[in-house]
Design an enzyme around this catalytic site. Structure first.
Site, PDB file in Angstrom:
ATOM      1  N   LYS A  72       0.825  -1.214   0.000  1.00 17.99           N
ATOM      2  CA  LYS A  72       0.000   0.000   0.000  1.00 17.99           C
ATOM      3  C   LYS A  72       0.862   1.269   0.000  1.00 17.99           C
ATOM      4  O   LYS A  72       0.430   2.314  -0.489  1.00 17.99           O
ATOM      5  CB  LYS A  72      -0.928  -0.001   1.228  1.00 17.99           C
ATOM      6  CG  LYS A  72      -1.955  -1.137   1.202  1.00 17.99           C
ATOM      7  CD  LYS A  72      -2.712  -1.234   2.527  1.00 17.99           C
ATOM      8  CE  LYS A  72      -3.728  -2.376   2.530  1.00 17.99           C
ATOM      9  NZ  LYS A  72      -4.366  -2.574   3.854  1.00 17.99           N
ATOM     10  N   TYR A 244      -2.425  -0.031  11.640  1.00 14.90           N
ATOM     11  CA  TYR A 244      -3.855  -0.120  11.969  1.00 14.90           C
ATOM     12  C   TYR A 244      -4.107   0.387  13.379  1.00 14.90           C
ATOM     13  O   TYR A 244      -3.558   1.406  13.776  1.00 14.90           O
ATOM     14  CB  TYR A 244      -4.364  -1.559  11.786  1.00 14.90           C
ATOM     15  CG  TYR A 244      -4.008  -2.129  10.443  1.00 14.90           C
ATOM     16  CD1 TYR A 244      -4.465  -1.502   9.295  1.00 14.90           C
ATOM     17  CD2 TYR A 244      -3.224  -3.253  10.311  1.00 14.90           C
ATOM     18  CE1 TYR A 244      -4.142  -2.004   8.044  1.00 14.90           C
ATOM     19  CE2 TYR A 244      -2.900  -3.764   9.058  1.00 14.90           C
ATOM     20  CZ  TYR A 244      -3.365  -3.123   7.936  1.00 14.90           C
ATOM     21  OH  TYR A 244      -3.044  -3.615   6.718  1.00 14.90           O
ATOM     22  N   VAL A 262      -0.063  -8.487   6.698  1.00 21.64           N
ATOM     23  CA  VAL A 262      -0.463  -9.738   7.355  1.00 21.64           C
ATOM     24  C   VAL A 262       0.406 -10.928   6.966  1.00 21.64           C
ATOM     25  O   VAL A 262       0.289 -11.993   7.560  1.00 21.64           O
ATOM     26  CB  VAL A 262      -1.937 -10.150   7.135  1.00 21.64           C
ATOM     27  CG1 VAL A 262      -2.886  -9.284   7.903  1.00 21.64           C
ATOM     28  CG2 VAL A 262      -2.296 -10.221   5.685  1.00 21.64           C
TER      29      VAL A 262
HETATM   30  N1  GLU Z   1      -4.395  -8.407   1.439  1.00 24.75           N
HETATM   31  C1  GLU Z   1      -4.720  -8.202   2.822  1.00 24.75           C
HETATM   32  C2  GLU Z   1      -6.196  -7.933   2.981  1.00 24.75           C
HETATM   33  O1  GLU Z   1      -6.741  -7.185   2.242  1.00 24.75           O
HETATM   34  C3  GLU Z   1      -3.901  -7.089   3.361  1.00 24.75           C
HETATM   35  C4  GLU Z   1      -4.087  -6.870   4.822  1.00 24.75           C
HETATM   36  C5  GLU Z   1      -2.784  -6.637   5.556  1.00 24.75           C
HETATM   37  O2  GLU Z   1      -1.712  -6.989   5.057  1.00 24.75           O
HETATM   38  O3  GLU Z   1      -2.822  -6.122   6.668  1.00 24.75           O
HETATM   39  O4  GLU Z   1      -6.825  -8.475   3.814  1.00 24.75           O
END
Ligand code: GLU
Length: 309
Positions: A72, A244, A262
């Site tokens: 991102k 987050y 994640v």
């Molecule tokens: N591809 C994961 C999702 O959309 C990314 C979330 C993350 O890495 O925190 O759930």
């Protein structure tokens, strides 16, 4: 504190990797993307890349892992390059205080996600980059950007991971549908989510990711892929929103801008000094790498690299 030369840095990384290899509580590997559930939680890698590209590593730093939400940051840099401040009509710049895939806040704020790093915000960013282009062109641009940043062409998308996320993307599809209902999506939901899950499935090793993050150090000698002013702003967002609802805790403990995924990776930036990547697949209750967070805290304590002095 003693100035950090490369010999000392190498020793510090070895100490951290040694300590982490013996850690009994390694967190829990993400299972909602079935392909990620297969990853062995015993692994740990760390890499520090200096602005000139010199990269020091310890542990499993050469093993590729799924960068997931760390992508991102790179997509945001591309989106800001393409849309400039127009992007901020579609996504905010405030910490969320809620889980990465929360639907609650999106409804309250009428389809404008809190920031570009929660899932809804990242989906809006990808949608903005996608407008008028094909997914393959946007993913090609992302790969070109990351490869240029890392000065390494051996960086790819893991198709099995993308397919695995696509098959279980109900929540992300719900977020996209909700934004579409509020007029904050320009492309078909399937197109935007298809692009998003492939972007998240980019794989890098710690060494590659640390090198790819150097443009965010604003240090002389690092690749200059976006303006210095924009780098400062991306770092501010990473500090406030990169973990987050665990962003405050990471800022408190590490004192560095960072972005987690994640897959168990974290990219952290010591402005003017170094780009740091850690990877350990087990996550804490907030969805951030458990040992990765601890490792960065330890590195900062030993180097004095906190942005707060
Ligand atoms: N591809 C994961 C999702 O959309 C990314 C979330 C993350 O890495 O925190 O759930």
């Amino acid at each position: 504190m003693e100035a950090v030369n490369q010999t000392l840095l190498r020793e510090i990384l070895e100490q951290i990797a040694h300590e982490m290899s013996a850690a009994p509580d390694r967190g829990t590997v993400a299972t909602y993307i079935p392909e990620l559930a297969k990853v062995d939680p015993a692994q740990f890698g760390i890499a520090v890349s200096l602005p000139d590209g010199t990269t020091l590593t310890a542990g499993d730093a050469a093993t590729p892992f799924s960068v997931q939400s760390i992508s991102k940051v790179f997509m945001l840099a591309i989106a800001l390059g393409r849309l400039g401040d127009q992007l901020w009509h579609r996504v905010g710049r405030e910490p969320s205080g809620l889980a990465f895939n929360s639907i609650l806040q999106l409804e309250r704020e009428k389809g404008i996600p809190r920031n570009p790093f929660v899932n809804a915000g990242a989906i809006a960013v990808t949608d903005a980059v996608l407008a008028g282009h094909q997914p393959r062109d946007v993913l090609g641009e992302l790969l070109r950007f990351v490869r240029m940043a890392a000065e390494d062409d051996d960086i790819h998308i893991n198709k099995a991971v993308a397919a695995s996320e696509q098959a279980t993307a109900h929540r992300n599809i719900a977020l996209a549908e909700f934004m579409a209902a509020e007029g904050n999506l320009r492309n078909a939901v399937a197109l935007t989510i298809g692009t998003y899950v492939h972007q998240c499935a980019v794989e890098m090793s710690c060494a590659q990711l640390a090198r790819a993050g150097r443009f965010l150090t604003n240090a002389p000698g690092a690749p200059r892929l976006v303006s210095a002013a924009r780098v400062r702003r991306i770092n501010a967002l990473m500090m406030m929103c990169g973990h987050y609802d665990g962003s405050g805790e990471f800022a408190y403990r590490a004192g560095l801008p960072g972005k987690s995924g994640v897959g168990g990776g974290i990219l952290a930036i010591a402005p003017g000094r170094a780009s740091i990547a850690v990877w350990s697949p087990g996550l804490n209750e907030r969805g951030n790498s458990k040992l990765g967070s601890a490792a960065i805290e330890m590195l900062v304590r030993k180097t004095g690299w906190s942005v707060f002095g």
